[in-house]
Design a protein around this motif. Structure first.
Motif, PDB file in Angstrom:
ATOM      1  N   LYS A   1      -8.033   0.418   3.614  1.00 17.62           N
ATOM      2  CA  LYS A   1      -6.921   0.269   2.609  1.00 17.62           C
ATOM      3  C   LYS A   1      -7.283  -0.569   1.802  1.00 17.62           C
TER       4      LYS A   1
ATOM      5  N   SER B   1      -7.325   0.641  -2.114  1.00 14.20           N
ATOM      6  CA  SER B   1      -6.437   0.066  -3.177  1.00 14.20           C
ATOM      7  C   SER B   1      -7.500  -0.425  -4.541  1.00 14.20           C
TER       8      SER B   1
ATOM      9  N   TYR C   1       0.784  -1.129  -0.057  1.00 15.64           N
ATOM     10  CA  TYR C   1      -0.029  -0.115   0.031  1.00 15.64           C
ATOM     11  C   TYR C   1       0.818   1.272  -0.097  1.00 15.64           C
ATOM     12  N   GLU C   2       1.998   1.269   0.885  1.00 11.09           N
ATOM     13  CA  GLU C   2       2.678   2.363   0.988  1.00 11.09           C
ATOM     14  C   GLU C   2       3.635   2.639  -0.304  1.00 11.09           C
ATOM     15  N   GLN C   3       4.032   1.417  -1.025  1.00 11.67           N
ATOM     16  CA  GLN C   3       4.602   1.912  -2.249  1.00 11.67           C
ATOM     17  C   GLN C   3       3.446   1.958  -3.461  1.00 11.67           C
ATOM     18  N   LYS C   4       2.242   2.133  -3.233  1.00 11.27           N
ATOM     19  CA  LYS C   4       1.289   2.396  -4.212  1.00 11.27           C
ATOM     20  C   LYS C   4       1.062   0.997  -5.055  1.00 11.27           C
TER      21      LYS C   4
ATOM     22  N   TYR D   1      -7.909   2.164  -6.974  1.00  7.86           N
ATOM     23  CA  TYR D   1      -6.697   2.460  -7.895  1.00  7.86           C
ATOM     24  C   TYR D   1      -6.562   1.286  -8.849  1.00  7.86           C
ATOM     25  N   THR D   2      -7.489   0.400  -8.878  1.00 11.74           N
ATOM     26  CA  THR D   2      -7.207  -0.566  -9.682  1.00 11.74           C
ATOM     27  C   THR D   2      -8.598  -0.591 -10.789  1.00 11.74           C
TER      28      THR D   2
ATOM     29  N   TYR E   1      -0.904  -1.089  -5.459  1.00 16.96           N
ATOM     30  CA  TYR E   1      -2.227  -1.463  -5.023  1.00 16.96           C
ATOM     31  C   TYR E   1      -2.888  -2.800  -5.609  1.00 16.96           C
TER      32      TYR E   1
ATOM     33  N   HIS F   1     -12.695   9.448  -0.288  1.00 17.03           N
ATOM     34  CA  HIS F   1     -12.726   8.122  -0.877  1.00 17.03           C
ATOM     35  C   HIS F   1     -14.027   7.456  -1.076  1.00 17.03           C
TER      36      HIS F   1
END
Length: 85
Positions: A45, A49, A17-20, A52-53, A22, A80
């Motif tokens: 989260k 996520s 998640y932190e690295q994006k 973003y998919t 997703y 969101h």
């Protein structure tokens, strides 16, 4: 399964998640929720996520559940939630 498993699975999911990343975060958060369905952080989260998919429509129930479990989970929760409709 133990709380330790949840912690380990959540740590792995948060790393994606932190690295994006997703696409990788989704199955990792699903694993956490399988062990601990009432985990507000994982539900939130996972919902984000999904946004973003290509599976954006799957986000809403997880964001709603996160809101129910902890309405103060994140300052961007309502942003969101709005995006997921």
């Amino acid at each position: 399964l133990s709380a330790q498993n949840v912690k380990k699975a959540l740590k792995s999911a948060n790393s994606f998640y932190e690295q994006k990343l997703y696409k990788n975060a989704v199955p990792a958060f699903l694993e956490v929720i399988k062990i601990d369905p009432e985990n507000a952080e994982a539900n939130y989260k996972l919902g984000v996520s999904y946004l973003y998919t290509i599976h954006k429509i799957k986000a809403l129930p997880y964001l709603q559940k996160a809101e129910k479990l902890n309405p103060l989970i994140d300052p961007e929760l309502y942003f969101h939630l709005g995006r997921s409709y």
